[in-house]
Design an enzyme around this catalytic site. Structure first.
Site, short mmCIF file in Angstrom:
data_model
loop_
_atom_site.label_atom_id
_atom_site.label_comp_id
_atom_site.label_asym_id
_atom_site.label_seq_id
_atom_site.Cartn_x
_atom_site.Cartn_y
_atom_site.Cartn_z
N THR A 81 0.72 -1.02 0.06
CA THR A 81 -0.07 -0.15 0.13
C THR A 81 1.08 1.70 -0.24
OG1 THR A 81 -2.26 -1.23 0.76
CG2 THR A 81 -1.98 1.42 1.35
N HIS A 90 -8.26 -8.81 2.46
CA HIS A 90 -7.21 -10.01 3.25
C HIS A 90 -8.85 -10.33 3.95
CE1 HIS A 90 -3.74 -7.83 2.82
NE2 HIS A 90 -4.51 -6.27 3.07
N ASP A 140 -3.60 0.60 -5.24
CA ASP A 140 -2.22 0.66 -4.74
C ASP A 140 -2.18 -0.66 -5.94
OD1 ASP A 140 -4.23 -0.43 -3.12
OD2 ASP A 140 -2.37 -0.18 -1.58
N HIS A 141 -2.25 -1.30 -5.35
CA HIS A 141 -2.21 -3.16 -6.05
C HIS A 141 -3.63 -3.67 -6.19
CE1 HIS A 141 -3.59 -3.64 -1.59
NE2 HIS A 141 -2.35 -3.01 -1.59
N HIS A 145 -1.17 -9.37 -0.49
CA HIS A 145 -0.72 -8.46 -1.87
C HIS A 145 0.63 -8.03 -1.36
CE1 HIS A 145 -0.75 -4.90 0.03
NE2 HIS A 145 -2.27 -5.24 0.66
ZN LIG Z 1 -3.41 -1.41 -0.35
#
Ligand SMILES: [Zn+2]
Length: 476
Positions: free
Chosen positions: A72, A195, A238-239, A339
């Site tokens: 992040t 998550h 971000d991902h 991630h």
């Molecule tokens: Zn993130």
């Protein structure tokens, strides 16, 4: 001097001035939105009508290669600096700086030490130095004092503040008497739920639907504030996220003696600081430990990750294969989604959509790098980009023809030394400076010629006038 060269000079002056002012009028309003952990293909998991509306009426980039590590804070700082992690210094969510002898930890919100952020200058500082105003609704790092400065307006980070409250602030700042030209808006999901549930969990469907509703709410509020047609809205992340499993855990305690190292960052990229004299022992103990773990000494880290030349990158870095989880002990906290893996993996890639007066309509592009966003933002805001690792020319095709095209130079993405940025960037600044200087010189030359011409053309009349004045005197 004849009138022909005079009219030629005049035309050149007009052309130069109009070019200069057309570059200046290229300034746009931009709202950059990040939905944390929104993987590029979440768009297609459930109906997402608002995302698809943007896609149809704006631009869509299918694959955005973000930066390693795909975490992040490193990636959010890249979006606003255009730099790889080794160059902007936020190399992980959890770091140790051996020179500062300080730690940085997202888990404990121990992120407010300015020194960690000051290897780069984020876009809001450059924007404000150019005389504009910025507003940040919880953008990661935008409530940290960086180079003695904050965004013009910002909300201190507080995850309990609702999306609607964040949007209200953004609208207020764009419509105030001294409006912002750059807004930054951050929302924690779908990362949090990704998550907890894992991206393959069917319960992620409602989570993505909720993000789509939030995007719809934002669009509605922009329309009500009459901003929809004037603001360039960029929606990214971000991902991505990948599915993990308790069946795919690499347990460091099985291979390493805890007395021989400090674990700075855990999974999926373990940042390992060996105790003094233990570097080779730690490296060799891990090197062939597990078939789904690749271990590097710092100097062996692949060039393509641009993740080597920074003191905060630890002497040993162990990277798990996609979907594998590194823990010291199986009793440590485990998440079903994660991630941070190799940025070449599609599942790590974020979404990218944009809509507004500067962007083309219904245009799809195959790929870009997340470092390219920064020069694009600078171009839209008409500010000078600082040295960066992106390229405006990579993304210029996203822009509509209505926007005067700035001169774009392809950037070299050569690996850079951590503290030595070289001479990347400065797109637009040099030609702009040259244009303004040339304009000024031509204007000065024109006026000198014009005044000389005027004096010459008025000289006979002056002589006549003098003759008329003196004649009566002579007669008298
Ligand atoms: Zn993130």
């Amino acid at each position: 001097m004849t009138s022909k060269p005079l009219s030629v000079s005049f035309t050149i002056v007009i052309l130069t001035l109009s070019t200069t002012f057309s570059l200046q009028s290229d300034q746009q309003k931009v709202l950059l939105v990040s939905f944390d952990g929104f993987r590029w293909d979440y768009l297609y998991k459930v109906p997402t009508p608002h995302f698809h509306d943007l896609l149809t009426h704006g631009v869509h980039v299918k694959q955005v290669t973000n930066i390693f590590i795909t975490k992040t804070y490193p990636n959010h700082y890249t979006l606003v600096t255009g730099l790889f992690a080794e160059n902007h210094g936020i190399v992980a969510n959890d770091m140790f700086d051996p020179v500062l002898n300080k730690s940085f930890s997202l888990d404990h919100m121990n992120i407010y030490d300015s020194e960690f952020w000051e290897e780069a200058i984020p876009i809001w500082i450059t924007n404000q130095k150019a005389g504009h105003a910025t507003g940040s609704a919880m953008w990661p790092g935008a409530d940290v004092k960086i180079h003695k400065s904050f965004p013009t307006h910002y909300m201190p980070y507080n995850e309990s503040v609702s999306f609607e409250e964040r949007v209200a602030k953004i609208i207020e700042w764009f419509t105030s008497e001294e409006p912002i030209n750059l807004g930054l808006l951050y929302w924690e999901d779908p990362d949090d739920m990704g998550h907890q549930l894992g991206p393959d969990n069917p319960l992620m469907g409602p989570v993505i639907s909720d993000i789509d509703r939030k995007l719809g709410y934002l669009i509605q509020r922009l329309k009500e504030a009459k901003l929809w047609d004037v603001v360039n809205l960029i929606v990214t992340s971000d991902h991505g996220m990948t599915q993990c499993s308790k069946e795919r855990v690499i347990e460091l305690d099985q291979y390493l003696d805890r007395d021989h190292y400090t674990l700075i960052d855990q999974s999926p990229v373990a940042a390992i600081l060996p105790k003094e004299g233990k570097l080779d022992e730690v490296y060799e103990a891990l090197a062939d430990a597990h078939p789904n773990l690749t271990v590097y000494k710092k100097e062996e880290i692949p060039e393509r990750w641009h993740y080597k030349y920074n003191k905060r990158i630890q002497p040993v870095v162990a990277v798990a294969d996609e979907g594998w989880y590194i823990l010291q002990n199986k009793s440590d906290e485990f998440l079903l989604g994660n991630h941070g893996y190799d940025n070449a993996l599609a599942e790590m890639h974020p979404i990218f959509l944009a809509h507004g007066p500067a962007f083309r309509k219904n245009f799809t592009k195959e790929a870009m790098n997340s470092t390219d966003l920064y020069p694009l933002l600078c171009h839209l805001l008409n500010i000078t980009a600082l040295p960066h690792n992106g390229s405006l020319s990579n993304v210029q095709d996203l822009l509509s023809s209505a926007v005067p095209k700035a001169i774009a130079y392809t950037q070299s993405t050569t690996l850079l030394g951590g503290d030595h940025l070289g001479e990347l960037g400065q797109e637009e600044s040099y030609p702009y400076f040259l244009g303004v200087s040339l304009g000024c010189i031509i204007v000065i030359v024109f006026f000198v010629i014009f005044i000389k011409h005027l004096i010459h053309s008025q000289l006979p009349a002056l002589q006549d006038m003098q003759a008329e004045i003196t004649q009566p005197l002579l007669q008298a």
